[in-house]
Motif scaffolding. Structure first.
Motif, PDB file in Angstrom:
ATOM      1  N   PHE A   1       6.443  -9.572  -4.429  1.00  0.00           N
ATOM      2  CA  PHE A   1       7.256 -10.492  -5.220  1.00  0.00           C
ATOM      3  C   PHE A   1       6.404 -11.424  -6.049  1.00  0.00           C
ATOM      4  O   PHE A   1       6.699 -11.725  -7.198  1.00  0.00           O
ATOM      5  N   ARG A   2       5.327 -11.921  -5.409  1.00  0.00           N
ATOM      6  CA  ARG A   2       4.597 -13.013  -6.040  1.00  0.00           C
ATOM      7  C   ARG A   2       3.171 -12.612  -6.388  1.00  0.00           C
ATOM      8  O   ARG A   2       2.423 -13.404  -6.872  1.00  0.00           O
TER       9      ARG A   2
ATOM     10  N   ARG B   1      14.399  -0.557  -7.840  1.00  0.00           N
ATOM     11  CA  ARG B   1      13.637  -0.736  -6.594  1.00  0.00           C
ATOM     12  C   ARG B   1      13.992   0.353  -5.583  1.00  0.00           C
ATOM     13  O   ARG B   1      13.116   0.909  -4.900  1.00  0.00           O
TER      14      ARG B   1
ATOM     15  N   ASN C   1      -3.599 -11.057   5.803  1.00  0.00           N
ATOM     16  CA  ASN C   1      -3.170 -11.233   4.420  1.00  0.00           C
ATOM     17  C   ASN C   1      -4.362 -11.053   3.490  1.00  0.00           C
ATOM     18  O   ASN C   1      -5.483 -11.377   3.862  1.00  0.00           O
TER      19      ASN C   1
ATOM     20  N   VAL D   1      20.145 -10.548   1.555  1.00  0.00           N
ATOM     21  CA  VAL D   1      20.374 -12.004   1.556  1.00  0.00           C
ATOM     22  C   VAL D   1      19.740 -12.578   0.294  1.00  0.00           C
ATOM     23  O   VAL D   1      18.523 -12.467   0.108  1.00  0.00           O
TER      24      VAL D   1
ATOM     25  N   TYR E   1      18.005  -3.582  -8.651  1.00  0.00           N
ATOM     26  CA  TYR E   1      18.040  -2.993  -7.300  1.00  0.00           C
ATOM     27  C   TYR E   1      17.961  -1.474  -7.351  1.00  0.00           C
ATOM     28  O   TYR E   1      17.325  -0.832  -6.542  1.00  0.00           O
TER      29      TYR E   1
ATOM     30  N   GLU F   1       0.833  -1.219   0.000  1.00  0.00           N
ATOM     31  CA  GLU F   1       0.000   0.000   0.000  1.00  0.00           C
ATOM     32  C   GLU F   1       0.862   1.261   0.000  1.00  0.00           C
ATOM     33  O   GLU F   1       0.347   2.374  -0.064  1.00  0.00           O
TER      34      GLU F   1
ATOM     35  N   GLY G   1      19.796 -19.072  -1.428  1.00  0.00           N
ATOM     36  CA  GLY G   1      20.978 -19.923  -1.302  1.00  0.00           C
ATOM     37  C   GLY G   1      21.987 -19.355  -0.332  1.00  0.00           C
ATOM     38  O   GLY G   1      22.992 -19.994  -0.025  1.00  0.00           O
ATOM     39  N   GLU G   2      21.738 -18.129   0.170  1.00  0.00           N
ATOM     40  CA  GLU G   2      22.679 -17.521   1.136  1.00  0.00           C
ATOM     41  C   GLU G   2      22.125 -17.616   2.554  1.00  0.00           C
ATOM     42  O   GLU G   2      20.911 -17.573   2.748  1.00  0.00           O
TER      43      GLU G   2
ATOM     44  N   THR H   1       2.800 -11.730   4.204  1.00  0.00           N
ATOM     45  CA  THR H   1       3.810 -12.608   3.636  1.00  0.00           C
ATOM     46  C   THR H   1       3.149 -13.875   3.110  1.00  0.00           C
ATOM     47  O   THR H   1       2.274 -14.445   3.741  1.00  0.00           O
TER      48      THR H   1
HETATM   49  C1  BV8 Z   1      18.843 -20.271   2.824  1.00  0.00           C
HETATM   50  C2  BV8 Z   1      16.038 -10.440  -0.248  1.00  0.00           C
HETATM   51  C3  BV8 Z   1      20.544 -21.852   3.339  1.00  0.00           C
HETATM   52  C4  BV8 Z   1      16.554  -9.843  -1.482  1.00  0.00           C
HETATM   53  C5  BV8 Z   1      14.884 -12.574  -0.453  1.00  0.00           C
HETATM   54  C6  BV8 Z   1      16.189 -24.672  -3.665  1.00  0.00           C
HETATM   55  C7  BV8 Z   1      17.381 -24.073  -4.031  1.00  0.00           C
HETATM   56  C8  BV8 Z   1      17.982 -23.076  -3.238  1.00  0.00           C
HETATM   57  C9  BV8 Z   1      17.354 -22.665  -2.041  1.00  0.00           C
HETATM   58  C10 BV8 Z   1      16.160 -23.275  -1.713  1.00  0.00           C
HETATM   59  C11 BV8 Z   1      15.567 -24.256  -2.501  1.00  0.00           C
HETATM   60  N1  BV8 Z   1      14.409 -24.643  -1.906  1.00  0.00           N
HETATM   61  C12 BV8 Z   1      14.247 -23.931  -0.771  1.00  0.00           C
HETATM   62  C13 BV8 Z   1      15.305 -23.115  -0.616  1.00  0.00           C
HETATM   63  C14 BV8 Z   1      15.526 -22.183   0.465  1.00  0.00           C
HETATM   64  C15 BV8 Z   1      15.153 -20.779  -0.033  1.00  0.00           C
HETATM   65  C16 BV8 Z   1      13.651 -20.709  -0.199  1.00  0.00           C
HETATM   66  O1  BV8 Z   1      12.947 -20.669   0.798  1.00  0.00           O
HETATM   67  N2  BV8 Z   1      13.177 -20.691  -1.457  1.00  0.00           N
HETATM   68  C17 BV8 Z   1      11.741 -20.615  -1.676  1.00  0.00           C
HETATM   69  C18 BV8 Z   1      11.452 -19.722  -2.896  1.00  0.00           C
HETATM   70  C19 BV8 Z   1      11.239 -22.027  -1.887  1.00  0.00           C
HETATM   71  N3  BV8 Z   1      15.614 -19.888   0.989  1.00  0.00           N
HETATM   72  C20 BV8 Z   1      16.843 -19.380   0.907  1.00  0.00           C
HETATM   73  O2  BV8 Z   1      17.591 -19.560  -0.030  1.00  0.00           O
HETATM   74  C21 BV8 Z   1      17.304 -18.578   2.125  1.00  0.00           C
HETATM   75  N4  BV8 Z   1      18.603 -19.013   2.490  1.00  0.00           N
HETATM   76  O3  BV8 Z   1      17.997 -21.121   2.922  1.00  0.00           O
HETATM   77  O4  BV8 Z   1      20.179 -20.499   3.025  1.00  0.00           O
HETATM   78  C22 BV8 Z   1      21.931 -21.802   3.797  1.00  0.00           C
HETATM   79  C23 BV8 Z   1      22.193 -22.016   5.146  1.00  0.00           C
HETATM   80  C24 BV8 Z   1      23.505 -22.002   5.566  1.00  0.00           C
HETATM   81  C25 BV8 Z   1      24.557 -21.753   4.665  1.00  0.00           C
HETATM   82  C26 BV8 Z   1      24.261 -21.522   3.308  1.00  0.00           C
HETATM   83  C27 BV8 Z   1      22.955 -21.543   2.862  1.00  0.00           C
HETATM   84  C28 BV8 Z   1      17.384 -17.101   1.762  1.00  0.00           C
HETATM   85  C29 BV8 Z   1      16.007 -16.561   1.505  1.00  0.00           C
HETATM   86  C30 BV8 Z   1      16.083 -15.041   1.355  1.00  0.00           C
HETATM   87  C31 BV8 Z   1      16.004 -14.701  -0.093  1.00  0.00           C
HETATM   88  N5  BV8 Z   1      15.958 -13.232  -0.207  1.00  0.00           N
HETATM   89  N6  BV8 Z   1      14.895 -11.245  -0.592  1.00  0.00           N
HETATM   90  C32 BV8 Z   1      15.548  -8.953  -2.126  1.00  0.00           C
HETATM   91  O5  BV8 Z   1      14.523  -8.579  -1.509  1.00  0.00           O
HETATM   92  O6  BV8 Z   1      15.815  -8.590  -3.283  1.00  0.00           O
HETATM   93  S1  BV8 Z   1      13.402 -13.411  -0.547  1.00  0.00           S
HETATM   94  C33 BV8 Z   1      12.084 -12.426  -1.038  1.00  0.00           C
HETATM   95  O7  BV8 Z   1      10.926 -13.211  -0.706  1.00  0.00           O
HETATM   96  C34 BV8 Z   1      11.920 -11.141  -0.242  1.00  0.00           C
HETATM   97  O8  BV8 Z   1      12.834 -10.997   0.819  1.00  0.00           O
HETATM   98  C35 BV8 Z   1      10.538 -11.310   0.354  1.00  0.00           C
HETATM   99  O9  BV8 Z   1      10.422 -10.631   1.520  1.00  0.00           O
HETATM  100  C36 BV8 Z   1      10.543 -12.772   0.563  1.00  0.00           C
HETATM  101  C37 BV8 Z   1       9.233 -13.384   0.925  1.00  0.00           C
HETATM  102  O10 BV8 Z   1       8.263 -12.873   0.045  1.00  0.00           O
HETATM  103  P1  BV8 Z   1       7.002 -12.160   0.759  1.00  0.00           P
HETATM  104  O11 BV8 Z   1       7.510 -11.096   1.668  1.00  0.00           O
HETATM  105  O12 BV8 Z   1       6.150 -13.210   1.359  1.00  0.00           O
HETATM  106  O13 BV8 Z   1       6.310 -11.437  -0.445  1.00  0.00           O
HETATM  107  P2  BV8 Z   1       5.338 -12.100  -1.535  1.00  0.00           P
HETATM  108  O14 BV8 Z   1       5.242 -11.126  -2.670  1.00  0.00           O
HETATM  109  O15 BV8 Z   1       5.777 -13.506  -1.791  1.00  0.00           O
HETATM  110  O16 BV8 Z   1       3.940 -12.179  -0.792  1.00  0.00           O
HETATM  111  C38 BV8 Z   1       3.256 -10.987  -0.475  1.00  0.00           C
HETATM  112  C39 BV8 Z   1       2.097 -11.420   0.396  1.00  0.00           C
HETATM  113  O17 BV8 Z   1       1.412 -10.265   0.844  1.00  0.00           O
HETATM  114  C40 BV8 Z   1       1.076 -12.268  -0.365  1.00  0.00           C
HETATM  115  O18 BV8 Z   1       0.657 -13.317   0.485  1.00  0.00           O
HETATM  116  C41 BV8 Z   1      -0.066 -11.287  -0.633  1.00  0.00           C
HETATM  117  O19 BV8 Z   1      -1.330 -11.934  -0.600  1.00  0.00           O
HETATM  118  C42 BV8 Z   1       0.043 -10.378   0.564  1.00  0.00           C
HETATM  119  N7  BV8 Z   1      -0.426  -9.014   0.334  1.00  0.00           N
HETATM  120  C43 BV8 Z   1      -0.305  -8.247  -0.787  1.00  0.00           C
HETATM  121  N8  BV8 Z   1      -0.798  -7.003  -0.557  1.00  0.00           N
HETATM  122  C44 BV8 Z   1      -1.215  -6.988   0.752  1.00  0.00           C
HETATM  123  C45 BV8 Z   1      -0.989  -8.257   1.322  1.00  0.00           C
HETATM  124  N9  BV8 Z   1      -1.302  -8.553   2.582  1.00  0.00           N
HETATM  125  C46 BV8 Z   1      -1.849  -7.573   3.328  1.00  0.00           C
HETATM  126  N10 BV8 Z   1      -2.103  -6.335   2.858  1.00  0.00           N
HETATM  127  C47 BV8 Z   1      -1.808  -6.010   1.582  1.00  0.00           C
HETATM  128  N11 BV8 Z   1      -2.067  -4.760   1.128  1.00  0.00           N
END
Ligand code: BV8
Ligand code: ZN
Length: 236
Positions: free
Chosen positions: A31-32, A66, A209, A155, A63, A25, A158-159, A184
């Motif tokens: 993101f999604r 953004r 949400n 972050v 970036y 808002e 994968g980090e 989220t």
């Molecule tokens: C880790 C920062 C391990 C940068 C972000 C396969 C391969 C590799 C990795 C993985 C894999 N499978 C799983 C993983 C782990 C991975 C992961 O979870 N992947 C997902 C996609 C499956 N995670 C990682 O890689 C993490 N690191 O695991 O490291 C490790 C450990 C030790 C040593 C080495 C390695 C790192 C994750 C962080 C990634 N960075 N962003 C940037 O911002 O550019 S993630 C990105 O998604 C953003 O940070 C964002 O915040 C985050 C989550 O998204 P949301 O905030 O939920 O936003 P989204 O758009 O998705 O949803 C919005 C929501 O709001 C919706 O529900 C919508 O309905 C709602 N909404 C909309 N408007 C409103 C509302 N609600 C209320 N009011 C409104 N008005």
């Protein structure tokens, strides 16, 4: 809504986890959600070390774009409601996945930024980390005084998350009597894992949400709507 309001009024320790939805808002694309975060690219394709190694200029264009959006955006009523709540609750911890800094600009203190901060840059050569809030950046990709390539202080997929910040987020979640999960999609881990962690530790979990999430059926109260409208109501 009434139950959620009562739980919050009685709680002495509250934790909140926010995602991109709380900044929607303020005009920051999620993101999604519909429209995604950038033209034909997905965050999962650009927010990775591999994408940056392959094409640092492209990743920095994303970036820089953004940062420009965020610089011209304002915190909204949802951000402000959390500042208000923090003043009323004995122990309040704000955990955010957002890198936009809008919680800080709204007045929140000690925000736990588990995915880093878009206003920080880090040198890939000497490791120096500094705040740089110039929009637009004078050169893409930007370089450090040492000549090294700068990266955004966020972050990527994968980090690992910043260790001390993450440990603090887990501690606050375990101690919360009420856990708010706001705007989220709860699909990115380990951040999304804070929701079941709060539940397992006995907290009342309140979700705000626009849509359903994988945790909507498990939380104690799932409020459907905009954070900017529902948060001021639930803290009233
Ligand atoms: C880790 C920062 C391990 C940068 C972000 C396969 C391969 C590799 C990795 C993985 C894999 N499978 C799983 C993983 C782990 C991975 C992961 O979870 N992947 C997902 C996609 C499956 N995670 C990682 O890689 C993490 N690191 O695991 O490291 C490790 C450990 C030790 C040593 C080495 C390695 C790192 C994750 C962080 C990634 N960075 N962003 C940037 O911002 O550019 S993630 C990105 O998604 C953003 O940070 C964002 O915040 C985050 C989550 O998204 P949301 O905030 O939920 O936003 P989204 O758009 O998705 O949803 C919005 C929501 O709001 C919706 O529900 C919508 O309905 C709602 N909404 C909309 N408007 C409103 C509302 N609600 C209320 N009011 C409104 N008005
Ligand atoms: Zn350097």
């Amino acid at each position: 809504m009434q139950r959620a309001r009562e739980w919050l009024r009685e709680a002495s320790s509250v934790a909140a986890l926010t995602g991109a939805g709380i900044s929607a808002e303020s005009g920051i694309p999620t993101f999604r959600g519909a429209g995604g975060l950038w033209r034909e690219f997905r965050a999962e394709d650009l927010a990775t070390p591999e994408a940056f190694a392959r094409d640092p200029r492209l990743v920095w264009e994303w970036y820089d774009w953004r940062r420009g959006l965020i610089a011209h955006a304002e915190p909204n009523a949802g951000h402000r409601a959390l500042v208000e709540l923090a003043q009323r609750v004995e122990r309040f911890t704000l955990i955010t996945q957002n890198v936009d800094g809008l919680h800080d600009r709204a007045g929140s203190r000690d925000v736990l930024k588990v995915h880093g901060d878009i206003w920080m840059v880090r040198c890939t050569a000497c490791g120096r980390q500094t705040r740089d809030d110039r929009v637009p950046l004078p050169e893409l990709p930007p370089h450090c005084e040492c000549g090294g390539l700068l990266r955004p202080g966020v972050v990527w997929f994968g980090e690992p998350l910043p260790d001390n910040v993450w440990r603090e987020a887990e501690r606050a979640t375990r101690q919360a009597e009420v856990f708010l999960v706001i705007g989220t999609a709860a699909v990115v881990y380990p951040a999304a894992g804070l929701v079941p962690l709060a539940k397992a530790a006995g907290a009342k979990v309140i979700e705000i949400n626009l849509d359903e999430t994988p945790y909507s059926a498990q939380v104690d109260c799932s409020l459907r709507g905009r954070a900017g409208e529902l948060l001021p109501e639930v803290i009233a």
